[in-house]
Design a protein around this motif. Structure first.
Motif, PDB file in Angstrom:
ATOM      1  N   ILE A 194       0.831  -1.204   0.000  1.00  0.00           N
ATOM      2  CA  ILE A 194       0.000   0.000   0.000  1.00  0.00           C
ATOM      3  C   ILE A 194       0.868   1.258   0.000  1.00  0.00           C
ATOM      4  O   ILE A 194       0.500   2.275  -0.573  1.00  0.00           O
ATOM      5  CB  ILE A 194      -0.997  -0.003   1.183  1.00  0.00           C
ATOM      6  N   LEU A 195       2.037   1.171   0.592  1.00  0.00           N
ATOM      7  CA  LEU A 195       2.917   2.333   0.673  1.00  0.00           C
ATOM      8  C   LEU A 195       3.675   2.580  -0.626  1.00  0.00           C
ATOM      9  O   LEU A 195       4.087   3.700  -0.903  1.00  0.00           O
ATOM     10  CB  LEU A 195       3.901   2.166   1.832  1.00  0.00           C
ATOM     11  N   SER A 196       3.865   1.524  -1.443  1.00  0.00           N
ATOM     12  CA  SER A 196       4.633   1.701  -2.674  1.00  0.00           C
ATOM     13  C   SER A 196       3.753   1.924  -3.904  1.00  0.00           C
ATOM     14  O   SER A 196       4.272   2.077  -4.999  1.00  0.00           O
ATOM     15  CB  SER A 196       5.551   0.499  -2.893  1.00  0.00           C
ATOM     16  N   LEU A 197       2.441   1.928  -3.755  1.00  0.00           N
ATOM     17  CA  LEU A 197       1.562   2.170  -4.904  1.00  0.00           C
ATOM     18  C   LEU A 197       1.658   3.629  -5.328  1.00  0.00           C
ATOM     19  O   LEU A 197       1.774   4.527  -4.498  1.00  0.00           O
ATOM     20  CB  LEU A 197       0.108   1.848  -4.552  1.00  0.00           C
ATOM     21  N   ASN A 198       1.587   3.846  -6.630  1.00  0.00           N
ATOM     22  CA  ASN A 198       1.499   5.209  -7.158  1.00  0.00           C
ATOM     23  C   ASN A 198       0.605   5.180  -8.388  1.00  0.00           C
ATOM     24  O   ASN A 198       0.011   4.146  -8.709  1.00  0.00           O
ATOM     25  CB  ASN A 198       2.885   5.786  -7.458  1.00  0.00           C
ATOM     26  N   HIS A 213       1.209   4.979 -11.437  1.00  0.00           N
ATOM     27  CA  HIS A 213       1.704   4.206 -12.574  1.00  0.00           C
ATOM     28  C   HIS A 213       1.693   2.704 -12.315  1.00  0.00           C
ATOM     29  O   HIS A 213       2.091   1.935 -13.173  1.00  0.00           O
ATOM     30  CB  HIS A 213       3.138   4.638 -12.919  1.00  0.00           C
ATOM     31  N   ARG A 214       1.245   2.266 -11.145  1.00  0.00           N
ATOM     32  CA  ARG A 214       1.279   0.850 -10.794  1.00  0.00           C
ATOM     33  C   ARG A 214      -0.124   0.271 -10.657  1.00  0.00           C
ATOM     34  O   ARG A 214      -1.052   0.952 -10.227  1.00  0.00           O
ATOM     35  CB  ARG A 214       2.051   0.655  -9.487  1.00  0.00           C
ATOM     36  N   CYS A 215      -0.277  -0.996 -11.009  1.00  0.00           N
ATOM     37  CA  CYS A 215      -1.568  -1.699 -10.949  1.00  0.00           C
ATOM     38  C   CYS A 215      -1.979  -1.886  -9.495  1.00  0.00           C
ATOM     39  O   CYS A 215      -1.194  -2.323  -8.659  1.00  0.00           O
ATOM     40  CB  CYS A 215      -1.440  -3.054 -11.646  1.00  0.00           C
ATOM     41  N   LYS A 216      -3.237  -1.585  -9.208  1.00  0.00           N
ATOM     42  CA  LYS A 216      -3.740  -1.645  -7.835  1.00  0.00           C
ATOM     43  C   LYS A 216      -4.588  -2.890  -7.572  1.00  0.00           C
ATOM     44  O   LYS A 216      -5.407  -2.908  -6.656  1.00  0.00           O
ATOM     45  CB  LYS A 216      -4.546  -0.380  -7.534  1.00  0.00           C
ATOM     46  N   TRP A 217      -4.412  -3.953  -8.372  1.00  0.00           N
ATOM     47  CA  TRP A 217      -5.181  -5.189  -8.203  1.00  0.00           C
ATOM     48  C   TRP A 217      -4.715  -5.904  -6.931  1.00  0.00           C
ATOM     49  O   TRP A 217      -3.546  -6.240  -6.795  1.00  0.00           O
ATOM     50  CB  TRP A 217      -4.981  -6.092  -9.412  1.00  0.00           C
ATOM     51  N   PRO A 218      -5.636  -6.134  -5.961  1.00  0.00           N
ATOM     52  CA  PRO A 218      -5.238  -6.798  -4.715  1.00  0.00           C
ATOM     53  C   PRO A 218      -5.084  -8.304  -4.923  1.00  0.00           C
ATOM     54  O   PRO A 218      -5.874  -8.922  -5.630  1.00  0.00           O
ATOM     55  CB  PRO A 218      -6.402  -6.488  -3.776  1.00  0.00           C
ATOM     56  N   ILE A 219      -4.089  -8.880  -4.304  1.00  0.00           N
ATOM     57  CA  ILE A 219      -3.856 -10.315  -4.416  1.00  0.00           C
ATOM     58  C   ILE A 219      -3.680 -10.874  -3.008  1.00  0.00           C
ATOM     59  O   ILE A 219      -2.821 -10.429  -2.248  1.00  0.00           O
ATOM     60  CB  ILE A 219      -2.606 -10.608  -5.269  1.00  0.00           C
ATOM     61  N   GLY A 220      -4.541 -11.853  -2.684  1.00  0.00           N
ATOM     62  CA  GLY A 220      -4.463 -12.502  -1.377  1.00  0.00           C
ATOM     63  C   GLY A 220      -5.458 -11.916  -0.392  1.00  0.00           C
ATOM     64  O   GLY A 220      -6.324 -11.122  -0.727  1.00  0.00           O
ATOM     65  N   ASP A 221      -5.306 -12.345   0.843  1.00  0.00           N
ATOM     66  CA  ASP A 221      -6.173 -11.920   1.937  1.00  0.00           C
ATOM     67  C   ASP A 221      -5.560 -10.700   2.622  1.00  0.00           C
ATOM     68  O   ASP A 221      -4.427 -10.769   3.112  1.00  0.00           O
ATOM     69  CB  ASP A 221      -6.316 -13.070   2.932  1.00  0.00           C
ATOM     70  N   ARG A 231      -3.685 -10.991   5.985  1.00  0.00           N
ATOM     71  CA  ARG A 231      -2.475 -11.806   6.130  1.00  0.00           C
ATOM     72  C   ARG A 231      -1.246 -11.018   5.711  1.00  0.00           C
ATOM     73  O   ARG A 231      -1.320 -10.046   4.978  1.00  0.00           O
ATOM     74  CB  ARG A 231      -2.615 -13.065   5.291  1.00  0.00           C
ATOM     75  N   GLU A 232      -0.115 -11.468   6.172  1.00  0.00           N
ATOM     76  CA  GLU A 232       1.135 -10.761   5.889  1.00  0.00           C
ATOM     77  C   GLU A 232       1.580 -10.899   4.447  1.00  0.00           C
ATOM     78  O   GLU A 232       2.309 -10.052   3.936  1.00  0.00           O
ATOM     79  CB  GLU A 232       2.244 -11.269   6.822  1.00  0.00           C
ATOM     80  N   ASP A 233       1.161 -11.978   3.742  1.00  0.00           N
ATOM     81  CA  ASP A 233       1.592 -12.175   2.365  1.00  0.00           C
ATOM     82  C   ASP A 233       0.703 -11.446   1.348  1.00  0.00           C
ATOM     83  O   ASP A 233       0.802 -11.679   0.151  1.00  0.00           O
ATOM     84  CB  ASP A 233       1.671 -13.668   2.038  1.00  0.00           C
ATOM     85  N   PHE A 234      -0.159 -10.565   1.790  1.00  0.00           N
ATOM     86  CA  PHE A 234      -1.023  -9.779   0.907  1.00  0.00           C
ATOM     87  C   PHE A 234      -0.189  -8.734   0.182  1.00  0.00           C
ATOM     88  O   PHE A 234       0.711  -8.123   0.745  1.00  0.00           O
ATOM     89  CB  PHE A 234      -2.122  -9.094   1.737  1.00  0.00           C
ATOM     90  N   TYR A 235      -0.518  -8.517  -1.100  1.00  0.00           N
ATOM     91  CA  TYR A 235       0.174  -7.501  -1.888  1.00  0.00           C
ATOM     92  C   TYR A 235      -0.703  -7.055  -3.044  1.00  0.00           C
ATOM     93  O   TYR A 235      -1.772  -7.618  -3.283  1.00  0.00           O
ATOM     94  CB  TYR A 235       1.522  -8.028  -2.405  1.00  0.00           C
ATOM     95  N   PHE A 236      -0.261  -6.053  -3.762  1.00  0.00           N
ATOM     96  CA  PHE A 236      -0.923  -5.568  -4.967  1.00  0.00           C
ATOM     97  C   PHE A 236      -0.076  -5.970  -6.160  1.00  0.00           C
ATOM     98  O   PHE A 236       1.141  -6.168  -6.036  1.00  0.00           O
ATOM     99  CB  PHE A 236      -1.087  -4.044  -4.922  1.00  0.00           C
ATOM    100  N   CYS A 237      -0.709  -6.057  -7.330  1.00  0.00           N
ATOM    101  CA  CYS A 237      -0.010  -6.481  -8.538  1.00  0.00           C
ATOM    102  C   CYS A 237       1.237  -5.627  -8.766  1.00  0.00           C
ATOM    103  O   CYS A 237       2.333  -6.151  -8.891  1.00  0.00           O
ATOM    104  CB  CYS A 237      -0.954  -6.408  -9.732  1.00  0.00           C
ATOM    105  N   GLY A 238       1.100  -4.339  -8.860  1.00  0.00           N
ATOM    106  CA  GLY A 238       2.246  -3.454  -8.976  1.00  0.00           C
ATOM    107  C   GLY A 238       2.844  -3.346 -10.360  1.00  0.00           C
ATOM    108  O   GLY A 238       3.808  -2.612 -10.558  1.00  0.00           O
ATOM    109  N   ARG A 239       2.317  -4.074 -11.369  1.00  0.00           N
ATOM    110  CA  ARG A 239       2.850  -3.964 -12.723  1.00  0.00           C
ATOM    111  C   ARG A 239       2.503  -2.603 -13.305  1.00  0.00           C
ATOM    112  O   ARG A 239       1.615  -1.909 -12.831  1.00  0.00           O
ATOM    113  CB  ARG A 239       2.270  -5.072 -13.599  1.00  0.00           C
ATOM    114  N   HIS A 240       3.186  -2.231 -14.388  1.00  0.00           N
ATOM    115  CA  HIS A 240       2.947  -0.937 -15.027  1.00  0.00           C
ATOM    116  C   HIS A 240       1.550  -0.921 -15.644  1.00  0.00           C
ATOM    117  O   HIS A 240       1.095  -1.912 -16.207  1.00  0.00           O
ATOM    118  CB  HIS A 240       3.996  -0.677 -16.118  1.00  0.00           C
TER     119      HIS A 240
END
Length: 172
Positions: A115-119, A121-129, A132-141
């Motif tokens: 959540i802190l590294s999204l801007n 230019h990055r994909c905001k698709w959530p992945i996971g729960d 949980r600690e392993d949750f992240y966003f896609c982050g691709r261009h």
């Protein structure tokens, strides 16, 4: 209009006789139904006598007549009934849309976004729960003006024609 002692006594008498608040208001004159209800409430006049019009009428015992067939009950209708048919149509079959399988992209850990590294230019698709600690966003261009990369935008947005096609019953 003020409540004189005579008018209060007349109100009590008429209320005990079972007259409605509207009838009492017209009998007293120059007073509204709501004023009568308010005064009755303030006086604590809860018990009422029953008039003959308010007493339930004795019912005739129901007899079954086999000579005349029973009338069919009208179908229950909701909404505007001006153009509805006189019959109840057969229920339409339930169509369950089967979503096409989504092939999730394998995103290398160095491309994953928090959540802190999204801007913008990055994909905001959530992945996971998210809990949980392993949750992240896609982050691709992604393209400007879209929240997701091309792959996740194809999952998130369906063309209108596809949605209409999926609602039609299967003719299997």
């Amino acid at each position: 209009m003020s409540w004189t002692d005579e008018r209060v006594e007349l109100l009590k008498k008429l209320w005990a006789e079972g007259l409605s608040a509207s009838q009492i208001a017209s009998e007293l004159g120059g007073i509204t139904r709501n004023a009568v209800i308010g005064k009755v409430h303030r006086l604590g006049l809860s018990g009422r006598g029953k008039t003959t019009a308010q007493q339930p009428k004795a019912r005739k015992p129901r007899t079954t007549n086999t000579a005349t067939p029973a009338r069919p009950r009208p179908t229950r209708s909701v909404g505007n009934t001006a153009l509805k048919a006189d019959y109840e149509p057969a229920p339409s079959p339930v169509v369950v849309a089967r979503p096409s399988p989504v092939h999730e992209l394998e995103i290398p850990p160095e491309e994953r976004a928090t959540i802190l590294s999204l801007n913008e230019h990055r994909c905001k698709w959530p992945i996971g729960d998210p809990t949980r600690e392993d949750f992240y966003f896609c982050g691709r261009h992604k393209e400007a003006g879209k929240p997701y990369c091309d792959h996740h935008a194809s999952v998130a947005y369906q063309p209108v024609g596809d949605r209409r096609r999926d609602r039609r019953p299967n003719k299997d």
